[in-house]
Design an enzyme around this catalytic site. Sequence first.
Site, mmCIF file in Angstrom:
data_model
loop_
_atom_site.group_PDB
_atom_site.id
_atom_site.type_symbol
_atom_site.label_atom_id
_atom_site.label_comp_id
_atom_site.label_asym_id
_atom_site.label_seq_id
_atom_site.Cartn_x
_atom_site.Cartn_y
_atom_site.Cartn_z
ATOM 1 N N TYR A 18 94.111 51.202 15.838
ATOM 2 C CA TYR A 18 94.748 50.471 14.735
ATOM 3 C C TYR A 18 95.334 51.385 13.670
ATOM 4 C CZ TYR A 18 92.317 46.483 16.731
ATOM 5 O OH TYR A 18 91.864 45.512 17.587
ATOM 6 N N HIS A 23 99.092 46.586 9.726
ATOM 7 C CA HIS A 23 97.942 46.006 9.029
ATOM 8 C C HIS A 23 97.106 47.073 8.323
ATOM 9 C CE1 HIS A 23 96.618 42.021 8.391
ATOM 10 N NE2 HIS A 23 95.744 41.877 9.367
ATOM 11 N N PHE A 69 86.092 44.681 10.464
ATOM 12 C CA PHE A 69 87.477 44.328 10.765
ATOM 13 C C PHE A 69 88.031 43.546 9.583
ATOM 14 C CE2 PHE A 69 86.260 45.822 14.851
ATOM 15 C CZ PHE A 69 87.430 46.379 15.341
ATOM 16 N N ASN A 71 89.075 40.633 8.831
ATOM 17 C CA ASN A 71 88.580 39.321 8.409
ATOM 18 C C ASN A 71 87.152 39.353 7.864
ATOM 19 O OD1 ASN A 71 87.310 39.735 10.822
ATOM 20 N ND2 ASN A 71 87.952 37.824 11.777
ATOM 21 N N ASN A 117 93.834 37.339 6.096
ATOM 22 C CA ASN A 117 92.405 37.159 6.363
ATOM 23 C C ASN A 117 91.504 38.086 5.553
ATOM 24 O OD1 ASN A 117 92.720 35.020 8.162
ATOM 25 N ND2 ASN A 117 93.094 36.412 9.865
#
Length: 192
Positions: A18, A23, A69, A71, A117
Amino acid sequence: MSNTIKMVVGLGNPGKEYEQTRHNAGFWFLDELAWKWKASFKEEKKFFGEVARAALPDGDVWLLKPATFMNRSGQAVAALAQFYKIKPEEILVVHDELDIPCGRIKFKLGGGNGGHNGLKDIQAKLGTADYYRLRLGIGHPGDRNLVVGYVLNKPSAEHRRQIDDAVAKSLQAVPDIISGKWEEATRFLHSK
């Protein structure tokens, strides 16, 4: 005079896969800020993330990259805030923003979560939306059905340059943000 902002949180997802995704723009910002302030991140399990302490002339500022993560970001934010008795209005959250054109920046206190989120979870865990946000525009794919794939993929070279430029510009406003000079920071960040 002490700092008005006592914690800066960069949002992103942990893991190599990631690192370069849209993000993780909040992590990109925080890495640059830590470098600028000569602060080193250390994994802190009790805070569910990587934490750095920046010893600034007007007091310490805590930097946090949640290892949860996206969220579950609120878990890390609430843990650090509660431990150091940091109020929501003393927190700046830096995150990617779909609803802002790529490379643009917005700064605000409170407001909705825009479907983000990470912000939803922070608001739930803090019990309020009244914390500061530095929103780094990543643009929108044009179709809401494409959003998940869009934010979890690398930006094009041009978009990455625009986001990096936004991070660099945002770093210039940090002294005003940290010291509570909201109008000056907003005027600078919202200018083209």
